[in-house]
Design a protein around this motif. Structure first.
Motif, PDB file in Angstrom:
ATOM      1  N   TYR A  21       0.836  -1.199   0.000  1.00 16.42           N
ATOM      2  CA  TYR A  21       0.000   0.000   0.000  1.00 16.42           C
ATOM      3  C   TYR A  21       0.870   1.249   0.000  1.00 16.42           C
ATOM      4  O   TYR A  21       0.616   2.202  -0.733  1.00 16.42           O
ATOM      5  N   ASN A  22       1.932   1.244   0.805  1.00 21.93           N
ATOM      6  CA  ASN A  22       2.837   2.389   0.841  1.00 21.93           C
ATOM      7  C   ASN A  22       3.508   2.613  -0.505  1.00 21.93           C
ATOM      8  O   ASN A  22       3.688   3.748  -0.938  1.00 21.93           O
ATOM      9  N   LEU A  23       3.906   1.509  -1.165  1.00 22.65           N
ATOM     10  CA  LEU A  23       4.544   1.628  -2.476  1.00 22.65           C
ATOM     11  C   LEU A  23       3.575   2.249  -3.472  1.00 22.65           C
ATOM     12  O   LEU A  23       3.951   3.145  -4.237  1.00 22.65           O
ATOM     13  N   ARG A  24       2.327   1.808  -3.467  1.00 25.01           N
ATOM     14  CA  ARG A  24       1.323   2.381  -4.356  1.00 25.01           C
ATOM     15  C   ARG A  24       1.092   3.854  -4.039  1.00 25.01           C
ATOM     16  O   ARG A  24       0.915   4.681  -4.936  1.00 25.01           O
ATOM     17  N   THR A  25       1.123   4.193  -2.767  1.00 27.18           N
ATOM     18  CA  THR A  25       0.935   5.584  -2.359  1.00 27.18           C
ATOM     19  C   THR A  25       2.072   6.454  -2.861  1.00 27.18           C
ATOM     20  O   THR A  25       1.860   7.571  -3.363  1.00 27.18           O
ATOM     21  N   VAL A  26       3.323   5.961  -2.728  1.00 21.99           N
ATOM     22  CA  VAL A  26       4.491   6.718  -3.194  1.00 21.99           C
ATOM     23  C   VAL A  26       4.417   6.938  -4.698  1.00 21.99           C
ATOM     24  O   VAL A  26       4.632   8.053  -5.193  1.00 21.99           O
ATOM     25  N   ILE A  27       4.099   5.875  -5.455  1.00 19.00           N
ATOM     26  CA  ILE A  27       4.037   5.988  -6.907  1.00 19.00           C
ATOM     27  C   ILE A  27       2.955   6.987  -7.318  1.00 19.00           C
ATOM     28  O   ILE A  27       3.186   7.878  -8.153  1.00 19.00           O
ATOM     29  N   GLY A  28       1.766   6.847  -6.716  1.00 21.62           N
ATOM     30  CA  GLY A  28       0.675   7.759  -7.049  1.00 21.62           C
ATOM     31  C   GLY A  28       1.008   9.205  -6.721  1.00 21.62           C
ATOM     32  O   GLY A  28       0.725  10.120  -7.503  1.00 21.62           O
ATOM     33  N   PHE A  29       1.641   9.411  -5.565  1.00 26.61           N
ATOM     34  CA  PHE A  29       1.996  10.772  -5.155  1.00 26.61           C
ATOM     35  C   PHE A  29       3.032  11.380  -6.087  1.00 26.61           C
ATOM     36  O   PHE A  29       2.898  12.535  -6.530  1.00 26.61           O
ATOM     37  N   GLU A  30       4.085  10.619  -6.393  1.00 22.04           N
ATOM     38  CA  GLU A  30       5.166  11.149  -7.234  1.00 22.04           C
ATOM     39  C   GLU A  30       4.678  11.441  -8.646  1.00 22.04           C
ATOM     40  O   GLU A  30       5.002  12.492  -9.220  1.00 22.04           O
ATOM     41  N   VAL A  31       3.903  10.518  -9.232  1.00 25.47           N
ATOM     42  CA  VAL A  31       3.407  10.716 -10.600  1.00 25.47           C
ATOM     43  C   VAL A  31       2.460  11.907 -10.646  1.00 25.47           C
ATOM     44  O   VAL A  31       2.558  12.775 -11.525  1.00 25.47           O
ATOM     45  N   THR A  32       1.525  11.968  -9.683  1.00 28.13           N
ATOM     46  CA  THR A  32       0.557  13.076  -9.652  1.00 28.13           C
ATOM     47  C   THR A  32       1.259  14.411  -9.440  1.00 28.13           C
ATOM     48  O   THR A  32       0.947  15.412 -10.107  1.00 28.13           O
ATOM     49  N   ARG A  33       2.233  14.427  -8.524  1.00 28.30           N
ATOM     50  CA  ARG A  33       2.949  15.672  -8.249  1.00 28.30           C
ATOM     51  C   ARG A  33       3.691  16.177  -9.482  1.00 28.30           C
ATOM     52  O   ARG A  33       3.703  17.383  -9.764  1.00 28.30           O
ATOM     53  N   THR A  34       4.284  15.256 -10.230  1.00 31.53           N
ATOM     54  CA  THR A  34       5.044  15.656 -11.414  1.00 31.53           C
ATOM     55  C   THR A  34       4.123  16.102 -12.545  1.00 31.53           C
ATOM     56  O   THR A  34       4.355  17.133 -13.181  1.00 31.53           O
ATOM     57  N   LEU A  35       3.078  15.319 -12.799  1.00 32.93           N
ATOM     58  CA  LEU A  35       2.199  15.609 -13.933  1.00 32.93           C
ATOM     59  C   LEU A  35       1.311  16.826 -13.708  1.00 32.93           C
ATOM     60  O   LEU A  35       0.730  17.348 -14.656  1.00 32.93           O
ATOM     61  N   THR A  36       1.183  17.264 -12.481  1.00 30.98           N
ATOM     62  CA  THR A  36       0.350  18.452 -12.213  1.00 30.98           C
ATOM     63  C   THR A  36       1.164  19.739 -12.147  1.00 30.98           C
ATOM     64  O   THR A  36       0.597  20.812 -11.920  1.00 30.98           O
ATOM     65  N   LYS A  37       2.473  19.639 -12.341  1.00 30.49           N
ATOM     66  CA  LYS A  37       3.311  20.832 -12.349  1.00 30.49           C
ATOM     67  C   LYS A  37       3.259  21.505 -13.713  1.00 30.49           C
ATOM     68  O   LYS A  37       3.443  20.853 -14.745  1.00 30.49           O
ATOM     69  N   ARG A  38       3.055  22.792 -13.730  1.00 32.19           N
ATOM     70  CA  ARG A  38       2.982  23.533 -14.986  1.00 32.19           C
ATOM     71  C   ARG A  38       4.309  23.495 -15.729  1.00 32.19           C
ATOM     72  O   ARG A  38       4.343  23.352 -16.957  1.00 32.19           O
ATOM     73  N   ARG A  39       5.401  23.617 -14.994  1.00 30.93           N
ATOM     74  CA  ARG A  39       6.707  23.651 -15.660  1.00 30.93           C
ATOM     75  C   ARG A  39       7.041  22.316 -16.319  1.00 30.93           C
ATOM     76  O   ARG A  39       7.790  22.271 -17.299  1.00 30.93           O
TER      77      ARG A  39
END
Length: 421
Positions: free
Chosen positions: A4-22
């Motif tokens: 569950y933690n691994l899935r949380t890390v992946i989801g957080f990192e991907v979402t954080r990157t893809l939602t950045k304007r830059r």
């Protein structure tokens, strides 16, 4: 819980990157530029082809003299020309503007220049004189030959078919067998160049924000590092898709205007072993470079200091191309062997040799094993470095701090014994 933690890390990192304007600005700027360039090239080629066609078919008054005897008078009359009474009179008429152009064909047009005189109509329109003069000579020469087959042979347009056999006596795939394995090399370069900076800063960002201690109270360092690596790969796939769109669109809609060759998949030869070896080298090389860059990020306190090592790492994947001629012509040379088995030049060199068919199975297995084993070791090292480096904000992490406690006690005991002596 760990899953569950691994899935949380992946989801957080991907979402954080893809939602950045830059991120999207940096990702989209390249395909947008490529699209603009493709459109300009297509428009330019269309305009150029139209201009050349118009120049060849241009209608203007001209006269000619022919010392070679090649020019066909009927061809000249068909485009509105006529023989000149004398070169001097024709040139005088051009100067006065009563005649648009005069062509002086020499006795040997192969070795001597055809002289073209014309009324100045601007730098772009003046090219029509030379185009028409050359076209007249070409058509007249083909008529002299009198045989369409001989004309094609003289122009070098006769089709040929080549068949080669390998050491086993089987038909070799030729260039069709080289392209598929080399695609893994292209993917490796795209992935590393697109993701290297993110690999490097994936652990530095938390350290510079002073939140690593809080993260490690709820997450295992191994889970965190693996999650970041998987998220980097997912982000890389997104970037590759975005980068590929202009190429696909350009090929589908502008292939003719860009003079791109037709893609015939029937000529591609997918040999099982080179494809499997290429895929494993790609994964192994990605693992090694990712682990190394993550480890560098864990050691350094700031991205600025990590950038110095980052430049060296990037240089390593381009070093083999300085010896690419030797890799192709003499794959058994000493420098090629060094590049093949040195861990950080091995992915590029081995994948290149694998595509060209000069990497034997034993060497391929050695390179693959080396990449995976060393990549695993570096990943474990990166995890330990991140654990111990999470609280080092102002200086580099010493490798001595990650040694097992027993090894550190032995070193301390030895140091004490030396001081006592």
């Amino acid at each position: 819980m760990a899953r569950y933690n691994l899935r949380t890390v992946i989801g957080f990192e991907v979402t954080r990157t893809l939602t950045k304007r830059r991120f999207w600005i940096a990702t989209l700027i390249v395909p947008v530029i490529i699209g603009i360039v493709v459109a300009l090239i297509a428009a330019s080629d269309t305009s150029t082809d139209s201009s050349i066609s118009e120049q060849k078919n241009a209608k203007f008054s001209f006269s000619y003299t022919d010392a070679s005897g090649i020019v066909n008078p009927e061809v000249v009359r068909a485009v509105g020309g006529h023989p000149a009474s004398s070169p001097s009179a024709a040139i005088a008429a051009v100067k006065k503007g009563t005649l648009d152009a005069y062509f002086d064909y020499p006795a040997n047009p192969v070795k001597q220049d055809t002289k073209v005189y014309g009324v100045d109509k601007g730098i772009f329109d003046n090219g029509q004189y030379t185009s028409v003069a050359s076209e007249i000579l070409k058509i007249s020469a083909e008529a002299k030959v009198g045989d369409a087959k001989l004309s094609s042979l003289v122009q070098g347009t006769a089709p040929t078919t080549s068949t080669t056999y390998n050491s086993a006596g089987q038909v070799s795939g030729g260039i069709g067998s080289v392209i598929p394995p080399l695609l893994f090399l292209a993917i490796f370069y795209v992935v590393i160049l697109l993701l290297a900076n993110q690999m490097l800063t994936s652990t530095l960002e938390e350290k510079e924000n002073r939140v690593t201690e809080m993260i490690l109270t709820t997450l295992n360092p191994t889970t965190l590092i693996i999650g970041k690596i998987i998220s980097l790969f997912i982000v890389g796939v997104v970037q590759m898709v975005v980068f590929a769109l202009p190429v696909v669109i350009g090929y589908l809609f502008f292939r003719t205007s860009l003079n791109l060759p037709a893609l015939d998949l029937a000529h591609l030869h997918l040999a099982p072993w080179p494809m499997v070896a290429g895929a494993l080298m790609l994964i192994g090389g990605f693992t090694l470079f990712t682990g190394t860059l993550v480890a560098v990020g864990a050691i350094m306190p700031t991205a600025k200091e990590a950038g110095q090592i980052f430049g060296v790492m990037m240089a390593l994947i381009f070093v083999p191309f300085y010896a690419v001629a030797l890799i192709v012509s003499d794959p058994h040379a000493l420098i090629v062997q060094i590049f093949t088995f040195f861990p950080y030049s091995a992915p590029v060199t081995a994948m290149l040799r694998n595509g060209l068919g000069s990497l034997d199975p034993v060497s391929a297995v050695i390179v693959i094993a080396e990449q995976f084993i060393l990549g695993g070791i570096v990943l474990r090292l990166a995890v330990r470095l991140f654990r111990y480096g999470s609280i080092e904000y102002s200086r580099k992490v010493s490798l001595r701090t990650i040694l097992p406690a027993r090894a550190r006690r032995d070193d301390s005991a030895a140091s004490g014994a030396r001081e006592a002596a």
